[in-house]
Design a protein around this motif. Sequence first.
Motif, PDB file in Angstrom:
ATOM      1  N   LEU A 101      50.640  -9.197  -8.569  1.00 48.97           N
ATOM      2  CA  LEU A 101      50.343  -8.820  -7.196  1.00 48.97           C
ATOM      3  C   LEU A 101      49.160  -7.860  -7.237  1.00 48.97           C
ATOM      4  N   LEU A 102      48.017  -8.334  -6.762  1.00 43.31           N
ATOM      5  CA  LEU A 102      46.794  -7.542  -6.735  1.00 43.31           C
ATOM      6  C   LEU A 102      46.705  -6.861  -5.374  1.00 43.31           C
ATOM      7  N   VAL A 103      46.668  -5.543  -5.378  1.00 40.32           N
ATOM      8  CA  VAL A 103      46.728  -4.773  -4.139  1.00 40.32           C
ATOM      9  C   VAL A 103      45.436  -3.997  -3.948  1.00 40.32           C
ATOM     10  N   ASP A 104      44.798  -4.211  -2.816  1.00 41.33           N
ATOM     11  CA  ASP A 104      43.616  -3.423  -2.470  1.00 41.33           C
ATOM     12  C   ASP A 104      44.107  -2.125  -1.845  1.00 41.33           C
ATOM     13  N   GLY A 105      44.094  -1.073  -2.652  1.00 44.39           N
ATOM     14  CA  GLY A 105      44.579   0.219  -2.183  1.00 44.39           C
ATOM     15  C   GLY A 105      43.533   1.052  -1.482  1.00 44.39           C
ATOM     16  N   ASP A 106      42.400   0.459  -1.167  1.00 44.71           N
ATOM     17  CA  ASP A 106      41.359   1.155  -0.411  1.00 44.71           C
ATOM     18  C   ASP A 106      41.657   0.971   1.074  1.00 44.71           C
ATOM     19  N   LEU A 107      42.104   2.019   1.715  1.00 47.47           N
ATOM     20  CA  LEU A 107      42.490   1.915   3.125  1.00 47.47           C
ATOM     21  C   LEU A 107      41.348   2.261   4.077  1.00 47.47           C
ATOM     22  N   GLY A 108      40.172   2.516   3.521  1.00 47.17           N
ATOM     23  CA  GLY A 108      39.039   2.823   4.376  1.00 47.17           C
ATOM     24  C   GLY A 108      37.910   1.815   4.261  1.00 47.17           C
ATOM     25  N   GLY A 109      37.774   1.183   3.097  1.00 50.56           N
ATOM     26  CA  GLY A 109      36.669   0.241   2.888  1.00 50.56           C
ATOM     27  C   GLY A 109      37.066  -0.899   1.985  1.00 50.56           C
ATOM     28  N   ALA A 110      38.145  -1.573   2.318  1.00 50.27           N
ATOM     29  CA  ALA A 110      38.673  -2.649   1.466  1.00 50.27           C
ATOM     30  C   ALA A 110      37.709  -3.826   1.384  1.00 50.27           C
ATOM     31  N   ASN A 111      37.504  -4.329   0.177  1.00 48.36           N
ATOM     32  CA  ASN A 111      36.687  -5.539  -0.005  1.00 48.36           C
ATOM     33  C   ASN A 111      37.100  -6.333  -1.237  1.00 48.36           C
ATOM     34  N   LEU A 112      38.259  -6.028  -1.791  1.00 47.17           N
ATOM     35  CA  LEU A 112      38.705  -6.730  -2.988  1.00 47.17           C
ATOM     36  C   LEU A 112      38.861  -8.226  -2.738  1.00 47.17           C
ATOM     37  N   HIS A 113      39.251  -8.592  -1.515  1.00 43.63           N
ATOM     38  CA  HIS A 113      39.419 -10.005  -1.167  1.00 43.63           C
ATOM     39  C   HIS A 113      38.133 -10.801  -1.392  1.00 43.63           C
ATOM     40  N   ALA A 114      36.989 -10.141  -1.144  1.00 43.05           N
ATOM     41  CA  ALA A 114      35.708 -10.827  -1.295  1.00 43.05           C
ATOM     42  C   ALA A 114      35.406 -11.156  -2.755  1.00 43.05           C
ATOM     43  N   MET A 115      36.017 -10.415  -3.667  1.00 41.16           N
ATOM     44  CA  MET A 115      35.780 -10.659  -5.092  1.00 41.16           C
ATOM     45  C   MET A 115      36.372 -11.985  -5.544  1.00 41.16           C
ATOM     46  N   ILE A 116      37.357 -12.500  -4.786  1.00 38.97           N
ATOM     47  CA  ILE A 116      37.982 -13.768  -5.154  1.00 38.97           C
ATOM     48  C   ILE A 116      37.818 -14.806  -4.041  1.00 38.97           C
ATOM     49  N   VAL A 151      47.287  -8.479  -1.697  1.00 40.57           N
ATOM     50  CA  VAL A 151      47.509  -7.668  -0.503  1.00 40.57           C
ATOM     51  C   VAL A 151      46.166  -7.075  -0.115  1.00 40.57           C
ATOM     52  N   VAL A 152      45.674  -7.472   1.052  1.00 37.55           N
ATOM     53  CA  VAL A 152      44.383  -6.993   1.539  1.00 37.55           C
ATOM     54  C   VAL A 152      44.539  -5.556   2.037  1.00 37.55           C
ATOM     55  N   GLY A 153      43.542  -4.736   1.783  1.00 38.80           N
ATOM     56  CA  GLY A 153      43.590  -3.337   2.214  1.00 38.80           C
ATOM     57  C   GLY A 153      43.272  -3.184   3.681  1.00 38.80           C
ATOM     58  N   SER A 154      42.406  -2.250   4.006  1.00 34.27           N
ATOM     59  CA  SER A 154      42.029  -2.018   5.392  1.00 34.27           C
ATOM     60  C   SER A 154      40.615  -1.475   5.430  1.00 34.27           C
ATOM     61  N   ASP A 186      43.996  -1.559  -6.980  1.00 35.71           N
ATOM     62  CA  ASP A 186      42.592  -1.181  -7.020  1.00 35.71           C
ATOM     63  C   ASP A 186      42.400  -0.127  -5.942  1.00 35.71           C
ATOM     64  N   LEU A 187      42.268   1.128  -6.343  1.00 38.04           N
ATOM     65  CA  LEU A 187      42.237   2.227  -5.391  1.00 38.04           C
ATOM     66  C   LEU A 187      40.826   2.505  -4.887  1.00 38.04           C
ATOM     67  N   GLY A 188      40.763   3.167  -3.745  1.00 36.42           N
ATOM     68  CA  GLY A 188      39.482   3.554  -3.193  1.00 36.42           C
ATOM     69  C   GLY A 188      38.810   4.613  -4.057  1.00 36.42           C
ATOM     70  N   SER A 189      37.501   4.715  -3.931  1.00 39.59           N
ATOM     71  CA  SER A 189      36.753   5.708  -4.706  1.00 39.59           C
ATOM     72  C   SER A 189      37.022   7.109  -4.174  1.00 39.59           C
ATOM     73  N   GLY A 190      36.824   8.074  -5.051  1.00 41.17           N
ATOM     74  CA  GLY A 190      36.990   9.452  -4.624  1.00 41.17           C
ATOM     75  C   GLY A 190      38.400   9.958  -4.837  1.00 41.17           C
ATOM     76  N   ALA A 191      38.664  11.151  -4.299  1.00 40.82           N
ATOM     77  CA  ALA A 191      39.910  11.845  -4.585  1.00 40.82           C
ATOM     78  C   ALA A 191      40.613  12.290  -3.310  1.00 40.82           C
ATOM     79  N   SER A 192      40.788  11.359  -2.378  1.00 46.83           N
ATOM     80  CA  SER A 192      41.582  11.674  -1.194  1.00 46.83           C
ATOM     81  C   SER A 192      43.041  11.809  -1.588  1.00 46.83           C
TER      82      SER A 192
END
Length: 300
Positions: A101-116, A151-154, A186-192
């Motif tokens: 289960l590949l999860v896009d954990g970027d809730l502000g700028g998700a784009n993992l779906h585009a990689m596949i 799982v697509v992020g947001s 796959d988490l978002g960049s930075g340290a929120s």
Amino acid sequence: MTVHARKRVSIPGDRVDVSVSKGLSAADPRSAATRARSDEAPPEEQFVAGVLPREASGVCPRRGASERKMWAVAGGKGGVGKSLLAVNLAMALTRQGLRVLLVDGDLGGANLHAMIGMSGTGRTLGQLLQGQWPDLSTIMQPTRFEGLELVVGSAGVLGVADQPREKLLDLASLLRRSEADVVLLDLGSGASYGTLDLFLAADVQMVVSTPEPTSIQNVHGFVKCALGRAHDVGASEHFAPQLVVNRADAGTARCCHRAIAALTERFLGRSLPLLGHLRHDALAESSVLQQVPVMVLDPG
């Protein structure tokens, strides 16, 4: 990041060291006969062996294991290759017959779906966290790759990235209870706070850097914030980050690791083990443009 057949990744120390044709390589003291036996393993198995702890049931979690393994890929800044690593690691695991289960954990700028090559529309993780869907299974999307769900992020939704810790821990619990053998975040960049909370909830914590000074500085900043967050929420026992250096040969990766480790040991009193490195390859850029994982473009 690259997993091209000619490229290599070294896994030092107490990690599994293998020579691979799919992007991972060994610089270990084993005998030639032992290394030759490792070379006989399928490329995807060797790829996974290079980035997983030795204790993870040999190479990776076995199907049907009662305790799910959750892995997180994070980075102090964007553009370091963490999404490429996450996607191709997921592909390598599925080729071993595991459900991922590949999860896009970027809730502000998700784009993992585009990689596949998938659309980011439809049911998302952000909507689940906002209560628009009843459970995790309703937002899990099948992909064209056997054994892989997404799982697509947001992206572009105000406020979704600002989630309380309790809700993110509930999400981590949902992910662990999924039917997947491996949950790869796959988490978002930075340290929120949200990124740090999900990172600390993972069993395998990977931090990706490149050799650039800006990336090295940001990795140190990320590790500093993660350690501080772990202390604040009583999760210090779950703090175990490991470094992956992208777009570097073995020597450059070691230099990068020494620079980062010197910072973390001096100012944080913590070591940061080097998990591995990935050489630069133009095929990685092509995979992004074509929206196809490297391991599909070059399966051999």
